[in-house]
Design an enzyme around this catalytic site. Sequence first.
Site, PDB file in Angstrom:
ATOM      1  N   SER A  17      47.014  10.607  23.163  1.00 59.85           N
ATOM      2  CA  SER A  17      47.439   9.687  24.291  1.00 59.85           C
ATOM      3  C   SER A  17      48.707  10.022  25.072  1.00 59.85           C
ATOM      4  O   SER A  17      49.054   9.339  26.036  1.00 59.85           O
ATOM      5  CB  SER A  17      47.215   8.364  23.929  1.00 59.85           C
ATOM      6  OG  SER A  17      45.839   7.951  23.817  1.00 59.85           O
ATOM      7  N   LYS A  20      48.445  10.587  28.721  1.00 58.27           N
ATOM      8  CA  LYS A  20      48.614   9.667  29.794  1.00 58.27           C
ATOM      9  C   LYS A  20      49.884   9.424  30.450  1.00 58.27           C
ATOM     10  O   LYS A  20      49.952   8.817  31.599  1.00 58.27           O
ATOM     11  CB  LYS A  20      48.203   8.201  29.016  1.00 58.27           C
ATOM     12  CG  LYS A  20      46.790   8.182  28.498  1.00 58.27           C
ATOM     13  CD  LYS A  20      46.519   6.720  27.875  1.00 58.27           C
ATOM     14  CE  LYS A  20      45.221   6.496  27.471  1.00 58.27           C
ATOM     15  NZ  LYS A  20      44.700   7.136  26.082  1.00 58.27           N
ATOM     16  N   SER A  77      47.422   1.739  26.338  1.00 54.91           N
ATOM     17  CA  SER A  77      46.949   3.277  26.095  1.00 54.91           C
ATOM     18  C   SER A  77      45.328   2.981  26.346  1.00 54.91           C
ATOM     19  O   SER A  77      44.534   3.779  25.523  1.00 54.91           O
ATOM     20  CB  SER A  77      47.327   3.425  24.752  1.00 54.91           C
ATOM     21  OG  SER A  77      47.089   5.081  24.639  1.00 54.91           O
TER      22      SER A  77
END
Length: 342
Positions: A17, A20, A77
Amino acid sequence: NTIIAESNSSGLIEPASMTKVMTAYVVADQINNDLISLDDSVLVSEKAWRMGGSKMFIEVGKRVSILDLLKGIIIQSGNDASVAIAEYVGGTEAGFVDLMNSYAGALGMTDTTFVNSTGLPNEGHLTSARDLATLTSNFMSNFPEIYALFKEKEFEYGGITGNKYNRNKLLWRDESSDGVKTGHTSTAGYCLIGSAKRGSMRLITVVAGSDTANNSFSDTQRLLEYGFRFYATQKYFDANKEYTTAKVWGGKTDNISLGVVEDISITLPRTSFKNVKVNFNVKNNVQAPIKRGEKLGTLDIISNDEIVLTTDLLALNDVDAKGFFGRIWSKFVLWIMSLFGL
């Protein structure tokens, strides 16, 4: 942008993640260029709604603002928020991924290839610790208002509280910490881009492949404490301040002010600052006309007999040329001087 500690920083890793951060970077740049707005309303597709993993819990067919989706991406997230915003900006997630890779290339992230907007495991979806640090540094510099979302500790959407807290525990443990992004998959391990600012010094860390979430946080904290304890950042040059001059031939003034057009700071071990010196290397036979910002030399910052930074010395003002006869006379004087090796 000074690396003070690294290990395998160019080795390929799965970013999970931490991906991101690039997703948010692309959106921030699109906002900055007035292509989209924080108030834009995004229609949630079924694909976005069905995304697994961490979620913001948006609903198919409903509209959500860009600002809320950014918070869902950065704080929660949310994979669903990432896909929704990717489809809005890029037409499709695949189109958005093309943008992500284009931005990565422009930032010099040579180890990076993105395959999706979320960081979910996908063959070939790879980056490096160094590239993620580069991305984070640029995010802070270019889009500080959007970057500020990374330090927010919670965000609740639609009355659902199950995923409202930021996973970055350093935001609670260290008041100087203001980001950045956690990541985890079974193949990537536990990952964290961290950052903290104390006084005028900011540090960025990237830890990847930890066995546990707590290890990623404790390793990051140790790196930050090491950096702040043993290193310092000091400003050496102020923008648009005269630090030296150059003689001008054939100009309406005889001298021109030289300096830098952006503040310049250096990061060194704390014990190295007492040995710092600066050398100015100014061009000879500078002739008018001269425009502000024109390169007329370089300056070197030297510590312990090693150059730690070299940058351009720039003209801080314009100098117009003299009239025809004045220029002829200046060229004649320069010619005479050259004959005698002056």
